[in-house]
Scaffold this motif. Sequence first.
Motif, short mmCIF file in Angstrom:
data_model
loop_
_atom_site.label_atom_id
_atom_site.label_comp_id
_atom_site.label_asym_id
_atom_site.label_seq_id
_atom_site.Cartn_x
_atom_site.Cartn_y
_atom_site.Cartn_z
N ASN A 150 7.59 4.41 -4.74
CA ASN A 150 8.03 3.06 -5.09
C ASN A 150 6.94 2.24 -5.76
OD1 ASN A 150 10.46 1.58 -4.96
ND2 ASN A 150 9.59 0.20 -3.43
N ASN A 151 5.83 2.89 -6.14
CA ASN A 151 4.72 2.18 -6.75
C ASN A 151 4.84 2.13 -8.27
OD1 ASN A 151 3.29 1.59 -4.37
ND2 ASN A 151 2.37 3.62 -4.33
N VAL A 152 4.45 1.00 -8.82
CA VAL A 152 4.26 0.87 -10.26
C VAL A 152 2.75 0.90 -10.50
CG1 VAL A 152 4.57 -0.60 -12.28
CG2 VAL A 152 6.36 -0.49 -10.52
N ARG A 153 2.31 1.79 -11.35
CA ARG A 153 0.89 1.94 -11.62
C ARG A 153 0.55 1.45 -13.02
NH1 ARG A 153 2.67 5.97 -8.24
NH2 ARG A 153 1.32 6.40 -6.44
N ILE A 154 -0.71 1.17 -13.23
CA ILE A 154 -1.19 0.78 -14.55
C ILE A 154 -2.39 1.67 -14.88
CG2 ILE A 154 -2.72 -1.06 -13.66
CD1 ILE A 154 -1.81 -2.72 -16.15
N ALA A 155 -2.43 2.16 -16.11
CA ALA A 155 -3.49 3.09 -16.52
C ALA A 155 -4.15 2.57 -17.79
CB ALA A 155 -2.91 4.48 -16.75
N PHE A 156 -5.47 2.71 -17.83
CA PHE A 156 -6.26 2.20 -18.95
C PHE A 156 -7.08 3.32 -19.58
CE2 PHE A 156 -5.78 -1.34 -15.97
CZ PHE A 156 -5.33 -2.34 -16.80
#
Length: 209
Positions: A150-156
Amino acid sequence: MDDLDPNAQNDLDPGQSPGARASQEDIGIANFGIDGTGDLPPGERLEDLPESFAIAATDFSVSMAKAFLEACLSCHPRVTYGLGKKISPGQQPGNGGFLKVDCSGFVRHIIRLATNLGGTFPDGSVVQHDWVRKKGYAPDSIASGVTKDNNVRIAFLSPSSTSSGIGHVVLLYRGMSFESHGGVGPDSRPWTGTGWQAKTKVYVFGTAV
């Protein structure tokens, strides 16, 4: 959507459009925002933010993010990628609104729509990364991007990891991205953890609601 991308099989520089010569001004806007400091709210400076301990993930409306992506894909003409191009609050995709957007502008606008962070989330992929890190969002593994939780992740992706010097930022949910990338524009594609994705830093950003 990969069939639209001429660089889909060799996508090591997702911020660069094939054949296009990026200006240093547009590279700077993509990485650091129009004002060079992430267009933060008046009176806020990134260097003044204290280093935070772990922060609870932000509530994130995946349905709103999907609806916005679909609007970008279905308008005529379709929204495409534009290095240094941003979205003003309230702008709609298509004629009379915006027709081009870069990665950090696209992610910033989704966060405006899908969370309660509003205008506090900055622009420019480099500044966004520093902001997420300083706010204490939990680091995660590259492999976590395929997790169907259920997690929304952000990647850079750092500009130092690309030949063009253009960084990149994507949101991740259940193995798929929300992003705007060179040669295509707004898109959702599988997260494999290979190619440029293997060079990213990933954080748990939100909880799907």
